[in-house]
Scaffold this active site. Structure first.
Site, PDB file in Angstrom:
ATOM      1  N   LYS A  17       0.819  -1.212   0.000  1.00  0.00           N
ATOM      2  CA  LYS A  17       0.000   0.000   0.000  1.00  0.00           C
ATOM      3  C   LYS A  17       0.853   1.263   0.000  1.00  0.00           C
ATOM      4  CE  LYS A  17      -3.940  -0.404   0.103  1.00  0.00           C
ATOM      5  NZ  LYS A  17      -4.999  -0.692  -0.899  1.00  0.00           N
TER       6      LYS A  17
HETATM    7  O1  P1T Z   1      -6.583  -2.744  -1.144  1.00  0.00           O
HETATM    8  P1  P1T Z   1      -6.020  -3.841  -2.001  1.00  0.00           P
HETATM    9  O2  P1T Z   1      -5.170  -3.315  -3.094  1.00  0.00           O
HETATM   10  O3  P1T Z   1      -7.080  -4.741  -2.511  1.00  0.00           O
HETATM   11  O4  P1T Z   1      -5.050  -4.718  -1.086  1.00  0.00           O
HETATM   12  C1  P1T Z   1      -5.597  -5.613  -0.137  1.00  0.00           C
HETATM   13  C2  P1T Z   1      -4.712  -5.780   1.079  1.00  0.00           C
HETATM   14  C3  P1T Z   1      -4.143  -7.014   1.322  1.00  0.00           C
HETATM   15  N1  P1T Z   1      -3.368  -7.232   2.386  1.00  0.00           N
HETATM   16  C4  P1T Z   1      -3.107  -6.259   3.253  1.00  0.00           C
HETATM   17  C5  P1T Z   1      -2.237  -6.568   4.429  1.00  0.00           C
HETATM   18  C6  P1T Z   1      -3.640  -4.973   3.086  1.00  0.00           C
HETATM   19  O5  P1T Z   1      -3.326  -4.020   3.973  1.00  0.00           O
HETATM   20  C7  P1T Z   1      -4.494  -4.738   1.984  1.00  0.00           C
HETATM   21  C8  P1T Z   1      -5.221  -3.439   1.807  1.00  0.00           C
HETATM   22  N2  P1T Z   1      -5.063  -2.500   2.800  1.00  0.00           N
HETATM   23  C9  P1T Z   1      -5.862  -1.416   2.926  1.00  0.00           C
HETATM   24  C10 P1T Z   1      -6.997  -1.272   2.244  1.00  0.00           C
HETATM   25  C11 P1T Z   1      -5.401  -0.377   3.842  1.00  0.00           C
HETATM   26  O6  P1T Z   1      -6.110   0.594   4.083  1.00  0.00           O
HETATM   27  O7  P1T Z   1      -4.297  -0.549   4.352  1.00  0.00           O
END
Ligand code: P1T
Length: 704
Positions: A421
């Site tokens: 992220k």
């Molecule tokens: O949001 P996305 O691109 O679908 O990623 C999913 C995801 C998977 N694993 C972890 C540990 C994550 O932190 C996330 C997504 N995180 C958020 C949406 C956030 O606000 O940190």
């Protein structure tokens, strides 16, 4: 390491790299970053560059030593399955344990009493035995380790560790510094500053300069006055330091703790306390050296082991009366105009369109960045240490689960802020700075972001570097580790109830919107609607995968989904360039991303994935099919990856790998098929959660 030559998938020429295990990825040099704000703040006439050793595979400079020490051991016959003892604490213990995990060596770590708990939990997850000795010094502990090794007829690594630290830093750290200097032509190094524990790394670096005949480089080792900063001066080899002319300087420990907290908050350099102490000393040294000098500070480790230590205000209050704690940030008013909640997180800003001939995508509001595969040795800011993460082939886990094909994992925990992220945080800030959308980022602006934490860490990092204020709203379910990481970077964190639905005024989204209406010059970049979210993965993450896979065809890509930015961006690029590849999204039971509908919304533990609404950044049509995941399998797989591959990943990474292996089995993929799985974050965020047996047991996740 496999260098992939001329490429296949889209007909272009690529020279990417995949690694056969995580240790091979450790051959990559760590970057240098200049300290720009501290230079102004201290009116320095010289430049200080920090070398980010916390971006090594297990998070410290000690990874280099551990790798070398095991190489020496192998040269005299130690092989997979052998038993090895070593005396080590803190980051070094984690480094030895990680290397042993990759090499399949049964390691026992002996440490003086009083090593702190976070480290023990990590060691336990890495599958090593830890023996706490009833002694206070390392020399006593070493003697007892050697005696125990003799009695048990096992090999003792101690005989190699000092030499390994010396050689590894002579051959690698010092050479990397010189290569970086030459590449960037930023002048000659005047001094290298490094925290001292044994002092062997400092001696190795000094030996390098001695060997080149360059007597103009001062190597300065830093210890603390009271010997109470973890990893400083506990096992000092004074003779060695003298032999190679390493100078010694001492810092006050309270000053070092306070300064390290400042360093993290102003520069986004997420360093441990011994590293902060070294930077503090480097600033003093910069005032003594001739104007225009260049000082390199080797940062021993990062924040991971100190989240319940000097970075935690509760710990500071209890232990350090001289260090100022953080002030409370703003809270939302209890009354608000319901209009501020009128907003739809299911709508993406702007429009993506696909060229019917070339299949490539464009966006109505944003110009795309060109893919750049280079990883410079000297960066402009720490934000440039985001991306270009290594792609590593799993050696044991697929076979152990009856999978024949090749499984490659993209280690996103090696980004500057510790997760995938970081990429979107950086990109959303860049877009807003350039276009003023979704708000103008003028000096003094406050960024407010609802997040499950990792986007919050990325934005906190970007805010520290770019000089914005930052408020993070985050459901209570998310780990304290994430909150402390963000607070260390200077953000205010507001926790929201887990049970509040996304459209409630009390949810992380609702509170962010209310705060935005109350704070002047506030911007919600909004990862649920911001085109920069999928775009960061379309432009860069997916291109890195394709580039690094080179002439190896890609059959399947498996990605977890939260905002859906990762899966949407990567999927679009993969389908555009490799039409035969399939992309699978993984969504937890209790979430509605992959269906079924709202009636099944439920609590689950894995952080960052799944939602109770369909974010605008998720384009379900970009995904070939979905798998639904369970907590238990996800956490058990993450622990297996840590223990058997030395891959220090987080819970959603375990989730992605577990369901990737299930797919490989159900599709009966042949031995030459290639599957890529993205590991979104790492252990730092979860040490008191799924790494901890008690936490796992309370939830019956360790039940057979
Ligand atoms: O949001 P996305 O691109 O679908 O990623 C999913 C995801 C998977 N694993 C972890 C540990 C994550 O932190 C996330 C997504 N995180 C958020 C949406 C956030 O606000 O940190």
């Amino acid at each position: 390491m496999s260098q992939n030559g001329v490429a296949a998938n889209n007909g272009s020429t690529r020279k990417g790299v995949t690694y056969n295990n995580i240790l091979e990825a450790a051959q990559r040099p760590t970057p240098l970053v200049p300290l720009r704000k501290l230079k102004v703040e201290h009116q320095l006439q010289s430049d200080i560059y920090v070398k980010l050793e916390y971006l090594n595979i297990a998070g410290s400079l000690e990874d280099r030593t551990a790798d070398k020490a095991f190489q020496f051991a192998e040269e005299i016959g130690v092989v997979r399955g052998d038993k090895v003892f070593v005396t080590a604490g803190g980051s070094a213990a984690i480094s030895y344990a990680t290397v042993a995990a990759v090499k399949g060596i049964k390691l026992t770590i002996y440490a003086p009493k009083g090593e702190f708990a976070l480290v023990d939990t990590v060691l336990h997850t890495l599958g090593v035995d830890v023996v706490e000795l009833p002694v206070t010094t390392y020399s006593e502990a070493r003697a007892q380790t050697e005696e125990a090794a003799q009695q048990k007829n096992v090999f003792c690594l101690n005989k190699f560790t000092t030499n390994a630290a010396f050689v590894a830093n002579l051959q690698k750290t010092a050479c990397e510094i010189e290569r970086a200097m030459n590449n960037k032509s930023i002048g000659k190094v005047g001094a290298v500053v490094i925290p001292l524990n044994t002092g062997a790394p400092a001696a190795g670096i000094a030996a390098y300069y001695k060997g080149t005949g360059d007597h103009g480089v001062r190597v300065v080792g830093v210890t603390c006055k009271k010997d109470t900063i973890p990893e400083m001066g506990l096992d000092l080899k004074k003779d060695l330091l003298q032999e190679y002319g390493v100078e010694q300087r001492e810092v006050d420990e309270d000053e070092a703790y306070a300064f390290t907290r400042h360093l993290i908050g102003t520069e986004g350099i997420m360093a441990g306390p011994s590293s902060g102490a070294a930077v503090l000393e480097a600033i003093k040294l910069a005032k003594e050296l001739p104007a225009g000098s260049t000082i390199i500070v080797v940062l021993q480790d990062g924040i991971r082991n100190y989240l319940r230590h000097f970075l935690d205000d509760d710990w500071i209050t209890a232990h350090k009366k001289n260090v100022v704690t953080r002030k409370d940030g703003p809270q939302p008013n209890s009354t608000y105009d319901p209009k501020v909640l009128e907003y739809d997180p299911t709508k993406l800003a702007g429009e993506w369109t696909q060229d019917p001939v070339t299949k490539s995508w464009s966006h109505s509001d944003v110009e795309f960045n060109e893919f750049n595969p280079e990883r410079p040795l000297v960066l402009d800011t720490v934000l440039d240490a985001i991306g270009k993460t290594p792609l590593v082939k799993l050696q044991h886990v697929p076979k152990a689960h009856g999978v024949k094909c090749n499984v490659y994992v993209k280690c996103e925990y090696m980004n500057a802020g510790g997760s995938t992220k970081d990429r979107i945080a950086k990109r959303m800030v860049e877009i807003a700075e350039k276009t003023g959308r979704p708000g103008k980022l003028v000096p003094g602006v406050t960024l407010i972001e609802p997040t499950s934490g990792n986007t919050g860490i990325g934005l906190s990092l970007a805010s520290a570097v770019r000089g914005y204020k930052c408020i993070i709203t985050m459901p209570k379910k998310m780990s304290k580790e994430k909150a402390i990481a963000m607070a260390s970077l200077g953000s205010t964190i507001i926790r929201t109830p887990n049970e509040a639905g996304f459209d409630s005024p009390h949810s992380h989204i609702g509170v962010a919107l209310r705060l935005k209406s109350e704070i002047q010059d506030a911007v919600v970049l909004d990862q649920y609607c911001n085109p920069g979210n999928p775009l960061a993965h379309y432009e860069q993450t997916a291109e890195e995968i394709i580039y690094d896979m080179g002439d190896k065809h890609i059959d399947l890509v498996v990605l977890t989904a939260g905002t859906g930015g990762t899966v949407t961006g990567i999927s679009r690029k993969i389908h555009e360039k490799i039409p035969t590849a399939k992309v699978v999204g993984v969504d937890p039971h209790g979430s509605i991303l992959a269906g079924p509908a709202e009636t099944d919304i439920d609590f689950y533990e894995v952080e960052g994935i799944g939602y109770d609404f369909l974010p605008g950044t998720l384009d379900t049509s970009a995904i070939d099919y979905w798998a639904k995941s369970h907590d238990k399998e996800s956490f058990l797989m993450a622990r297996e990856l840590i223990r058997t591959e030395g891959i220090l990943c987080g819970g959603s990474s375990g989730c992605a790998v577990h369901y990737a292996l299930e797919e490989c089995k159900s599709l009966n993929l042949p031995a030459d098929a290639n599957v890529v799985v993205l590991l979104p974050d790492g252990i730092r965020n979860y040490i008191t959660k799924f790494l901890d047996d008690d936490w796992m047991n309370e939830r019956h996740f360790l039940d057979a």
